[in-house]
Structure formats: structure tokens, C-alpha cells
Motif scaffolding. Structure first.
Motif, PDB file in Angstrom:
ATOM      1  N   LEU A  37       0.818  -1.203   0.000  1.00 56.32           N
ATOM      2  CA  LEU A  37       0.000   0.000   0.000  1.00 56.32           C
ATOM      3  C   LEU A  37       0.854   1.256   0.000  1.00 56.32           C
ATOM      4  CD1 LEU A  37      -2.435  -1.023   2.910  1.00 56.32           C
ATOM      5  CD2 LEU A  37      -2.751  -1.458   0.470  1.00 56.32           C
ATOM      6  N   ASP A  38       0.295   2.311  -0.568  1.00 55.04           N
ATOM      7  CA  ASP A  38       0.788   3.672  -0.388  1.00 55.04           C
ATOM      8  C   ASP A  38      -0.382   4.459   0.191  1.00 55.04           C
ATOM      9  OD1 ASP A  38       1.549   6.337  -0.534  1.00 55.04           O
ATOM     10  OD2 ASP A  38       2.547   6.125  -2.475  1.00 55.04           O
ATOM     11  N   LEU A  39      -0.262   4.912   1.429  1.00 55.81           N
ATOM     12  CA  LEU A  39      -1.399   5.537   2.095  1.00 55.81           C
ATOM     13  C   LEU A  39      -1.702   6.942   1.579  1.00 55.81           C
ATOM     14  CD1 LEU A  39      -1.052   4.242   5.766  1.00 55.81           C
ATOM     15  CD2 LEU A  39      -2.429   3.352   3.876  1.00 55.81           C
ATOM     16  N   TYR A  40      -0.953   7.415   0.591  1.00 52.93           N
ATOM     17  CA  TYR A  40      -1.387   8.606  -0.148  1.00 52.93           C
ATOM     18  C   TYR A  40      -2.537   8.252  -1.100  1.00 52.93           C
ATOM     19  CZ  TYR A  40       2.462  11.704   1.252  1.00 52.93           C
ATOM     20  OH  TYR A  40       3.329  12.515   1.959  1.00 52.93           O
ATOM     21  N   SER A  41      -2.686   6.976  -1.382  1.00 49.15           N
ATOM     22  CA  SER A  41      -3.686   6.504  -2.351  1.00 49.15           C
ATOM     23  C   SER A  41      -5.004   6.192  -1.647  1.00 49.15           C
ATOM     24  CB  SER A  41      -3.152   5.247  -3.041  1.00 49.15           C
ATOM     25  OG  SER A  41      -4.200   4.475  -3.575  1.00 49.15           O
ATOM     26  N   PRO A  42      -6.135   6.747  -2.125  1.00 47.49           N
ATOM     27  CA  PRO A  42      -7.422   6.461  -1.486  1.00 47.49           C
ATOM     28  C   PRO A  42      -7.800   4.983  -1.449  1.00 47.49           C
ATOM     29  CG  PRO A  42      -7.602   8.394  -2.901  1.00 47.49           C
ATOM     30  CD  PRO A  42      -6.255   7.787  -3.164  1.00 47.49           C
ATOM     31  N   PRO A  43      -7.680   4.223  -2.559  1.00 46.39           N
ATOM     32  CA  PRO A  43      -8.021   2.800  -2.459  1.00 46.39           C
ATOM     33  C   PRO A  43      -7.146   2.048  -1.456  1.00 46.39           C
ATOM     34  CG  PRO A  43      -7.926   3.484  -4.752  1.00 46.39           C
ATOM     35  CD  PRO A  43      -7.349   4.598  -3.945  1.00 46.39           C
ATOM     36  N   ARG A  97      -5.912   3.370   1.261  1.00 47.91           N
ATOM     37  CA  ARG A  97      -6.413   3.729   2.596  1.00 47.91           C
ATOM     38  C   ARG A  97      -7.686   2.955   2.925  1.00 47.91           C
ATOM     39  NH1 ARG A  97      -5.219   8.958   0.846  1.00 47.91           N
ATOM     40  NH2 ARG A  97      -7.411   9.550   0.767  1.00 47.91           N
ATOM     41  N   ALA A  98      -8.538   2.740   1.929  1.00 46.29           N
ATOM     42  CA  ALA A  98      -9.760   1.973   2.165  1.00 46.29           C
ATOM     43  C   ALA A  98      -9.426   0.561   2.641  1.00 46.29           C
ATOM     44  CB  ALA A  98     -10.606   1.924   0.893  1.00 46.29           C
ATOM     45  N   PHE A 127     -15.683   7.501   0.910  1.00 44.06           N
ATOM     46  CA  PHE A 127     -15.091   8.362   1.928  1.00 44.06           C
ATOM     47  C   PHE A 127     -13.614   8.624   1.639  1.00 44.06           C
ATOM     48  CE2 PHE A 127     -12.822   8.741   6.018  1.00 44.06           C
ATOM     49  CZ  PHE A 127     -13.397   9.904   6.484  1.00 44.06           C
ATOM     50  N   THR A 128     -12.855   7.572   1.367  1.00 42.66           N
ATOM     51  CA  THR A 128     -11.423   7.774   1.123  1.00 42.66           C
ATOM     52  C   THR A 128     -11.184   8.554  -0.166  1.00 42.66           C
ATOM     53  OG1 THR A 128     -11.293   5.557   0.112  1.00 42.66           O
ATOM     54  CG2 THR A 128     -10.706   5.752   2.439  1.00 42.66           C
TER      55      THR A 128
END
Length: 242
Positions: free
Chosen positions: A7-13, A15-16, A171-172
Motif C-alpha cells: 500500500l501507499d497511504l497517499y492513495s485512497p483505495p 487507505r480503504a 469516503f477515502t
């Protein structure tokens, strides 16, 4: 071997998926893949996802890409609470309907607003182009209007009477432009109230944790650590946002 989430938590999916796994107590190893440093294009990650995209999942020898597919896999494997992806036929269909619609209606325009407001200035060193930004915000408006005036006029959440995968994805995605100063909720009262309900259901602490990176200003000096990569990314961004 533990479940691995790339994951890259800059990315909305991404973060979801992170929020879903944490909220449901799913054990996993977080494998950070920094898109801004081109780590998704490195040979070691391409072995996980040859398309060079996050999110990605590795469960033993099983590899899986695409955010919706990963969320459904986790939901089924770990028997998540029924409200996430309801077993009832029509409720499930409503979740599926949103997840199919959101890719081009919400995810694409919301991400483009974020790219214009944040990443393009970050990598190019230039100020935000207000004309381009207004144009991109205009492309997101029809989806915001639909959600506020039609979907949320009938029920408290996007697909059913309870929080579902549809709400988590939405939401994300909508937090992405909001995090960089384009508050997409401010003109839509039902959407703003929905945001508050989703945050309360997920837990404010988990929401803050997942959005910690995207809410922090980027250090512009980091963008020039690899000028060649920065130039390449600027060209890609300009092509996408044209």
C-alpha cells in the motif's frame, strides 16, 4: 506466512483497504510502496503486480490486485460483519452498483483534483493552475450533486441503512481533494452529514491514522532528490490532466 498488503497511504483505495483491515482486526504485514519515488515500477514490486499498481495483496502464493477485489477477498476470507457486504440480494446489489459506478464518476475526477492541487505543483515547482483546477472540480460536481440530492436524500449511507464497502470507498476518495484544501463537502449538506456518520462509524482515531500522510504538507525538497523521475512524473501528470 502472514497476509501482506502492498500500500501507499497517499492513495485512497489503499487507505480503504488499510482501514478495512484494521477495523476488522485482520492481521497483516504492511509493505509500503511509495508511488512518489517510483517504487511501484521496481522489479521486486512488479513480481507482486506486473501492472505496477497499488494496492496489491499477497496471501501465501496467492497474488491479487485491484482495490474492490481485495476488499471482497478480505471480507469473505475473514467473515467480516454483514453490513460491509450484505448477503441480502438487493442490498448487495446496491453495494455492487456503487462500486461499479465510482471508478469513473468519483475516483477519477476526485484524484485528478488532488493531482492538480498537490502533486503537479510538488513535482514541477510551479504554482497551482486555477483554471485547470476549476475545470477538474467541475467534472467532480455531477457526482457530488447525485450523492447529495438523490442517494443521501433516501438513506443515511450510500447503499443501505448501514456502513458498507460503498461508503468506505467513497469516503477515502472524497477525502483526497479535501485533504489538500479543496473541501468537496462544504456545498453539500447531506454529503457533509454523511461524512460525519462515516467517520463516527469507522472511529476518528483510525481515520486520522489512515489519512496522516495525505494531511501533512509534502516537503518540496523531496521532489528534487531524483530530478529525472520528477520530470517524468510531471509529464505523466500533464498528459493525464490535459
Amino acid at each position: 506466512m502472514p497476509l501482506e498488503l502492498f500500500l501507499d497511504l497517499y492513495s485512497p483505495p489503499c487507505r480503504a483497504i488499510y482501514i478495512f483491515a484494521r477495523k476488522n482486526g485482520i492481521p497483516f504485514e504492511l509493505r509500503s510502496v511509495e508511488l512518489g519515488r517510483g517504487e511501484h515500477l521496481k522489479p521486486e514490486f512488479l513480481k507482486v503486480n506486473p501492472l505496477g499498481k497499488v494496492p496489491a495483496l499477497k496471501d501465501g502464493d496467492f497474488l491479487l490486485a485491484e482495490s474492490v477485489a481485495i476488499l471482497l477477498y478480505l471480507s469473505r476470507k475473514y467473515h467480516a460483519a454483514a453490513h460491509w457486504y450484505p448477503p441480502e440480494l438487493q442490498a448487495c446489489a446496491r453495494v455492487d452498483e456503487y462500486l461499479a459506478w465510482q471508478h469513473t464518476a468519483v475516483q477519477l475526477p476526485a484524484t485528478n483534483v488532488y493531482l492538480c492541487k498537490s502533486l503537479l505543483p510538488y513535482f514541477s515547482g510551479q504554482s497551482v493552475d486555477p483554471v485547470r483546477l476549476d475545470r477538474l472540480l467541475g467534472k467532480l460536481k455531477p457526482a457530488l450533486q447525485h450523492l447529495d440530492r438523490e442517494v443521501l436524500a433516501a438513506k443515511p449511507f450510500l447503499a443501505t441503512e448501514q456502513l458498507s464497502l460503498a461508503d468506505l470507498m467513497a469516503f477515502t476518495e472524497l477525502m483526497q481533494p479535501t485533504a489538500v484544501g479543496c473541501d468537496v463537502f462544504q456545498d453539500w449538506p447531506r454529503l457533509a452529514a454523511w461524512r460525519a456518520r462515516v467517520e463516527a462509524a469507522l472511529g476518528p482515531e483510525l481515520v486520522r491514522d489512515a489519512h496522516r500522510l495525505v494531511l501533512q504538507p509534502r516537503d518540496p525538497r523531496d521532489a528534487q532528490r531524483d530530478p529525472k523521475l520528477a520530470q517524468e512524473l510531471v509529464q505523466r501528470l500533464l498528459e493525464r490532466l490535459s
